[in-house]
Each structure stands twice: as structure tokens, then as C-alpha cells.
Motif scaffolding. Structure first.
Motif, PDB file in Angstrom:
ATOM      1  N   GLY A 188       6.413  14.795 -26.832  1.00  0.00           N
ATOM      2  CA  GLY A 188       7.439  14.381 -27.774  1.00  0.00           C
ATOM      3  C   GLY A 188       7.895  12.951 -27.535  1.00  0.00           C
ATOM      4  N   ILE A 189       7.400  12.346 -26.449  1.00  0.00           N
ATOM      5  CA  ILE A 189       7.753  10.964 -26.099  1.00  0.00           C
ATOM      6  C   ILE A 189       6.612  10.005 -26.443  1.00  0.00           C
ATOM      7  CG2 ILE A 189       8.450   9.416 -24.228  1.00  0.00           C
ATOM      8  CD1 ILE A 189       9.540  11.923 -22.772  1.00  0.00           C
ATOM      9  N   VAL A 190       5.412  10.355 -25.984  1.00  0.00           N
ATOM     10  CA  VAL A 190       4.219   9.571 -26.321  1.00  0.00           C
ATOM     11  C   VAL A 190       3.108  10.539 -26.712  1.00  0.00           C
ATOM     12  CG1 VAL A 190       4.746   7.557 -24.879  1.00  0.00           C
ATOM     13  CG2 VAL A 190       3.498   9.500 -23.890  1.00  0.00           C
ATOM     14  N   ARG A 191       2.145  10.048 -27.475  1.00  0.00           N
ATOM     15  CA  ARG A 191       1.089  10.930 -27.981  1.00  0.00           C
ATOM     16  C   ARG A 191       0.019  11.222 -26.933  1.00  0.00           C
ATOM     17  NH1 ARG A 191       1.567   7.567 -32.860  1.00  0.00           N
ATOM     18  NH2 ARG A 191      -0.523   6.669 -32.602  1.00  0.00           N
ATOM     19  N   HIS A 192      -0.096  10.371 -25.928  1.00  0.00           N
ATOM     20  CA  HIS A 192      -1.158  10.546 -24.937  1.00  0.00           C
ATOM     21  C   HIS A 192      -0.605  10.407 -23.515  1.00  0.00           C
ATOM     22  CE1 HIS A 192      -4.204  10.374 -28.125  1.00  0.00           C
ATOM     23  NE2 HIS A 192      -3.480   9.403 -28.637  1.00  0.00           N
ATOM     24  N   PRO A 193       0.266  11.337 -23.092  1.00  0.00           N
ATOM     25  CA  PRO A 193       0.848  11.222 -21.755  1.00  0.00           C
ATOM     26  C   PRO A 193      -0.171  11.314 -20.623  1.00  0.00           C
ATOM     27  CG  PRO A 193       1.366  13.353 -22.734  1.00  0.00           C
ATOM     28  CD  PRO A 193       0.776  12.511 -23.820  1.00  0.00           C
ATOM     29  N   MET A 194      -1.306  11.989 -20.886  1.00  0.00           N
ATOM     30  CA  MET A 194      -2.335  12.036 -19.854  1.00  0.00           C
ATOM     31  C   MET A 194      -2.843  10.634 -19.536  1.00  0.00           C
ATOM     32  SD  MET A 194      -6.056  13.926 -19.722  1.00  0.00           S
ATOM     33  CE  MET A 194      -6.809  12.697 -20.789  1.00  0.00           C
ATOM     34  N   TYR A 195      -3.058   9.830 -20.580  1.00  0.00           N
ATOM     35  CA  TYR A 195      -3.547   8.478 -20.357  1.00  0.00           C
ATOM     36  C   TYR A 195      -2.461   7.584 -19.757  1.00  0.00           C
ATOM     37  CZ  TYR A 195      -7.492   9.966 -23.212  1.00  0.00           C
ATOM     38  OH  TYR A 195      -8.583  10.637 -23.706  1.00  0.00           O
ATOM     39  N   THR A 196      -1.208   7.890 -20.045  1.00  0.00           N
ATOM     40  CA  THR A 196      -0.118   7.165 -19.402  1.00  0.00           C
ATOM     41  C   THR A 196      -0.179   7.383 -17.895  1.00  0.00           C
ATOM     42  OG1 THR A 196       1.297   7.458 -21.345  1.00  0.00           O
ATOM     43  CG2 THR A 196       2.382   6.854 -19.289  1.00  0.00           C
TER      44      THR A 196
ATOM     45  N   LEU B 220      -0.921  18.683 -17.649  1.00  0.00           N
ATOM     46  CA  LEU B 220      -1.810  19.840 -17.586  1.00  0.00           C
ATOM     47  C   LEU B 220      -1.059  21.136 -17.876  1.00  0.00           C
ATOM     48  CD1 LEU B 220      -3.963  19.036 -14.408  1.00  0.00           C
ATOM     49  CD2 LEU B 220      -4.716  18.951 -16.775  1.00  0.00           C
ATOM     50  N   ARG B 221       0.178  21.217 -17.391  1.00  0.00           N
ATOM     51  CA  ARG B 221       0.981  22.417 -17.612  1.00  0.00           C
ATOM     52  C   ARG B 221       1.352  22.570 -19.084  1.00  0.00           C
ATOM     53  NH1 ARG B 221       5.831  24.316 -18.454  1.00  0.00           N
ATOM     54  NH2 ARG B 221       6.684  22.236 -18.790  1.00  0.00           N
ATOM     55  N   GLU B 222       1.642  21.443 -19.749  1.00  0.00           N
ATOM     56  CA  GLU B 222       2.115  21.490 -21.130  1.00  0.00           C
ATOM     57  C   GLU B 222       1.000  21.730 -22.139  1.00  0.00           C
ATOM     58  OE1 GLU B 222       4.244  17.922 -21.983  1.00  0.00           O
ATOM     59  OE2 GLU B 222       5.904  18.384 -20.640  1.00  0.00           O
TER      60      GLU B 222
ATOM     61  N   SER C 230       0.833  -1.213   0.000  1.00  0.00           N
ATOM     62  CA  SER C 230       0.000   0.000   0.000  1.00  0.00           C
ATOM     63  C   SER C 230       0.859   1.252   0.000  1.00  0.00           C
ATOM     64  CB  SER C 230      -0.928   0.002   1.216  1.00  0.00           C
ATOM     65  OG  SER C 230      -1.871  -1.043   1.136  1.00  0.00           O
ATOM     66  N   TYR C 231       1.926   1.259   0.810  1.00  0.00           N
ATOM     67  CA  TYR C 231       2.802   2.424   0.870  1.00  0.00           C
ATOM     68  C   TYR C 231       3.573   2.615  -0.440  1.00  0.00           C
ATOM     69  CZ  TYR C 231       1.895   2.461   5.903  1.00  0.00           C
ATOM     70  OH  TYR C 231       1.295   2.526   7.122  1.00  0.00           O
ATOM     71  N   ALA C 232       4.066   1.519  -1.017  1.00  0.00           N
ATOM     72  CA  ALA C 232       4.792   1.605  -2.288  1.00  0.00           C
ATOM     73  C   ALA C 232       3.866   2.086  -3.404  1.00  0.00           C
ATOM     74  CB  ALA C 232       5.395   0.247  -2.643  1.00  0.00           C
ATOM     75  N   ALA C 233       2.634   1.570  -3.412  1.00  0.00           N
ATOM     76  CA  ALA C 233       1.662   1.985  -4.428  1.00  0.00           C
ATOM     77  C   ALA C 233       1.295   3.452  -4.254  1.00  0.00           C
ATOM     78  CB  ALA C 233       0.413   1.110  -4.340  1.00  0.00           C
ATOM     79  N   ALA C 234       1.281   3.935  -3.011  1.00  0.00           N
ATOM     80  CA  ALA C 234       0.989   5.350  -2.766  1.00  0.00           C
ATOM     81  C   ALA C 234       2.072   6.237  -3.375  1.00  0.00           C
ATOM     82  CB  ALA C 234       0.870   5.615  -1.270  1.00  0.00           C
ATOM     83  N   VAL C 235       3.321   5.791  -3.298  1.00  0.00           N
ATOM     84  CA  VAL C 235       4.417   6.540  -3.910  1.00  0.00           C
ATOM     85  C   VAL C 235       4.244   6.572  -5.427  1.00  0.00           C
ATOM     86  CG1 VAL C 235       6.909   6.584  -4.319  1.00  0.00           C
ATOM     87  CG2 VAL C 235       6.032   6.054  -2.038  1.00  0.00           C
ATOM     88  N   VAL C 236       3.930   5.416  -6.024  1.00  0.00           N
ATOM     89  CA  VAL C 236       3.692   5.355  -7.467  1.00  0.00           C
ATOM     90  C   VAL C 236       2.528   6.271  -7.851  1.00  0.00           C
ATOM     91  CG1 VAL C 236       2.949   3.864  -9.376  1.00  0.00           C
ATOM     92  CG2 VAL C 236       4.605   3.014  -7.691  1.00  0.00           C
ATOM     93  N   PHE C 237       1.481   6.258  -7.048  1.00  0.00           N
ATOM     94  CA  PHE C 237       0.306   7.095  -7.302  1.00  0.00           C
ATOM     95  C   PHE C 237       0.689   8.574  -7.319  1.00  0.00           C
ATOM     96  CE2 PHE C 237      -3.440   9.502  -6.157  1.00  0.00           C
ATOM     97  CZ  PHE C 237      -4.460   8.894  -6.852  1.00  0.00           C
ATOM     98  N   LEU C 238       1.472   9.017  -6.342  1.00  0.00           N
ATOM     99  CA  LEU C 238       1.857  10.421  -6.266  1.00  0.00           C
ATOM    100  C   LEU C 238       2.780  10.814  -7.415  1.00  0.00           C
ATOM    101  CD1 LEU C 238       2.361  10.755  -2.412  1.00  0.00           C
ATOM    102  CD2 LEU C 238       0.517  11.745  -3.786  1.00  0.00           C
ATOM    103  N   LEU C 239       3.665   9.904  -7.818  1.00  0.00           N
ATOM    104  CA  LEU C 239       4.523  10.178  -8.976  1.00  0.00           C
ATOM    105  C   LEU C 239       3.683  10.316 -10.249  1.00  0.00           C
ATOM    106  CD1 LEU C 239       7.519   7.760  -8.263  1.00  0.00           C
ATOM    107  CD2 LEU C 239       7.516  10.267  -8.098  1.00  0.00           C
ATOM    108  N   ALA C 240       2.675   9.449 -10.382  1.00  0.00           N
ATOM    109  CA  ALA C 240       1.776   9.531 -11.534  1.00  0.00           C
ATOM    110  C   ALA C 240       0.975  10.824 -11.488  1.00  0.00           C
ATOM    111  CB  ALA C 240       0.848   8.321 -11.564  1.00  0.00           C
ATOM    112  N   TYR C 241       0.616  11.261 -10.286  1.00  0.00           N
ATOM    113  CA  TYR C 241      -0.093  12.540 -10.113  1.00  0.00           C
ATOM    114  C   TYR C 241       0.788  13.696 -10.590  1.00  0.00           C
ATOM    115  CZ  TYR C 241      -4.563  13.733  -7.893  1.00  0.00           C
ATOM    116  OH  TYR C 241      -5.877  14.043  -7.660  1.00  0.00           O
ATOM    117  N   ALA C 242       2.085  13.632 -10.246  1.00  0.00           N
ATOM    118  CA  ALA C 242       3.018  14.668 -10.689  1.00  0.00           C
ATOM    119  C   ALA C 242       3.135  14.676 -12.211  1.00  0.00           C
ATOM    120  CB  ALA C 242       4.387  14.443 -10.049  1.00  0.00           C
ATOM    121  N   LEU C 243       3.145  13.490 -12.807  1.00  0.00           N
ATOM    122  CA  LEU C 243       3.171  13.378 -14.262  1.00  0.00           C
ATOM    123  C   LEU C 243       1.918  14.003 -14.871  1.00  0.00           C
ATOM    124  CD1 LEU C 243       4.639  12.099 -16.761  1.00  0.00           C
ATOM    125  CD2 LEU C 243       3.232  10.065 -16.371  1.00  0.00           C
TER     126      LEU C 243
END
Length: 223
Positions: free
Chosen positions: A152-160, A127-129, A109-122
Motif C-alpha cells: 500500500g506504500i510502494v508497488r514493488h517493496p521486494m525491489y526496495t 515474503l509474508r505479505e 562495514s558495521y553500519a552497512a551490516a545493520v542496514v543490510f539486516l534491516l533490509a533483510y527484515a523488510l
């Protein structure tokens, strides 16, 4: 500050907390479900902060994010399937606590929370771009192709980012059964992307050329 937009955002924010709480705590039969509190915290605290930033710096973007009315028939089906998927996943997570079916260890749960927050930052970077980012599939007036940064890396980074967000959720909740349910997001998002790209190719100048420059849709070297 746009008071009407602020109140609209607060209304959706509060209703979201209430809905998620009901879907998790009622099936669990208890408020002593710490993984659910963890998810609510990492989901809604960053959301509240992001909402305040958008209403101050980009109210137009916030308005687009609050608009969830799809016009595309195929996308309406995608939204409905996603709703059923989340309903099943959250209720199952609560029932998993109530009946003690199969719980993941706390460190997951704690490790997944870290992944979740990193994905939130992404997600925040996306949104900024992209100032034309909308929750509905559409081509907006004066919209241009974004092909720098993450685009420039993937066409749909929001969905990533949402892929990692959604798959991290059931792991934060400690429910492997809910994780299996949320794997259904993969074919759902593939369906949405294919329809969205068709709409963009038909209505957005330069999108076909952009597809040729950026090969991958979701994950580099995978798809």
C-alpha cells in the motif's frame, strides 16, 4: 517435510556459500578478509533460518523462490546483466584487499551490516505479505493484487529491499569501488520493473487500478 525440496534448497544454499567464497577469497589471496566473513554471515545465516521457516509453513513459496528460470526475453537480459555486475563487484572487492587500493573504515562495514539486516527484515515481511511472490516475472494461476501493508506504500517493496541489500553489500566488504559498480543495479532494476508492470497489466486483473491507487514503484516520493 518435503525431502526433495529440502535437498534442493540445501544444494542451492551450499553452492551459494561456495560461490561467494570463491569470488571473494580467491581474488583477495587470503582468508583473513574479515569483511567477507561478515557478509557471508549476515547473508547466509538469515537465509538458512528463512528457508527452514518456509519449508515448514509455506513450501510452495520456497519452491517459487528456488525457481530462477525466466521466460521473458527482456528479463533474461536483466538476469545476465545482474550476474555480470555481481561478478565484477565481488572480484573487485577481493582485489581491493589484495592490492590495498582503497578501503573504507571498519565502522562503515558495521553500519552497512545493520542496514543490510534491516533490509533483510523488510524482505521477509514482503515474503509474508505476498504468497504469489516469485523470482521470475509471471502471472500465476488465481493470483490476486496485493495492495495492503508494504504494497500500500510502494508497488514493488521486494525491489526496495533488494536495492538496500545490494548497495549495502560492497560497503560491508569495505570496497567503495565495488559500491560504484553495484550502482548499476539501479538502471537494471528500473528496466525489470517496467517490463514486469507491463506483464502484470496485461495478465493480472485489477493491476491497472492498483497502479492508480499506489503511485510510487520503489521509494515513496522519489519513484
Amino acid at each position: 517435510m518435503d525431502t526433495k525440496l529440502f535437498m534442493q534448497g540445501i544444494g542451492k544454499f551450499v553452492s551459494g556459500i561456495v560461490l561467494i567464497g570463491l569470488l571473494l577469497f580467491l581474488p583477495a589471496g587470503t582468508f583473513a578478509y574479515w569483511q567477507a566473513w561478515l557478509l557471508i554471515g549476515i547473508l547466509f545465516i538469515p537465509m538458512f533460518v528463512a528457508g527452514l521457516i518456509m519449508i515448514k509453513k509455506s513450501p510452495e513459496l520456497l519452491q517459487k523462490r528456488l525457481n530462477v528460470k525466466e521466460e521473458q526475453t527482456e528479463q533474461k537480459t536483466v538476469i545476465e546483466l545482474s550476474g555480470v555486475m555481481f561478478l565484477a563487484a565481488f572480484v573487485t572487492a577481493g582485489l581491493n584487499i589484495r592490492f590495498g587500493w582503497l578501503m573504507l573504515p571498519a565502522w562503515v562495514s558495521y553500519a552497512a551490516a545493520v542496514v543490510f539486516l534491516l533490509a533483510y527484515a523488510l524482505y521477509a515481511e514482503v515474503l509474508r505479505e505476498n504468497v504469489w511472490l516469485s523470482r521470475t516475472v509471471e502471472v500465476q494461476e488465481n493470483q490476486k493484487v496485493i495492495d495492503t501493508g508494504l504494497y500500500g506504500i510502494v508497488r514493488h517493496p521486494m525491489y526496495t529491499s533488494t536495492l538496500f541489500l545490494f548497495l549495502a553489500m560492497p560497503l560491508v566488504l569495505g570496497s567503495p569501488i565495488s559500491f560504484v559498480i553495484l550502482l548499476a543495479y539501479i538502471p537494471i532494476i528500473v528496466k525489470r520493473i517496467r517490463n514486469e508492470e507491463q506483464v502484470l497489466e496485461e495478465g493480472l486483473d485489477g493491476y491497472t487500478a492498483y497502479k492508480q491507487r499506489v503511485r510510487y514503484r520503489l521509494i515513496p516520493y522519489v519513484w
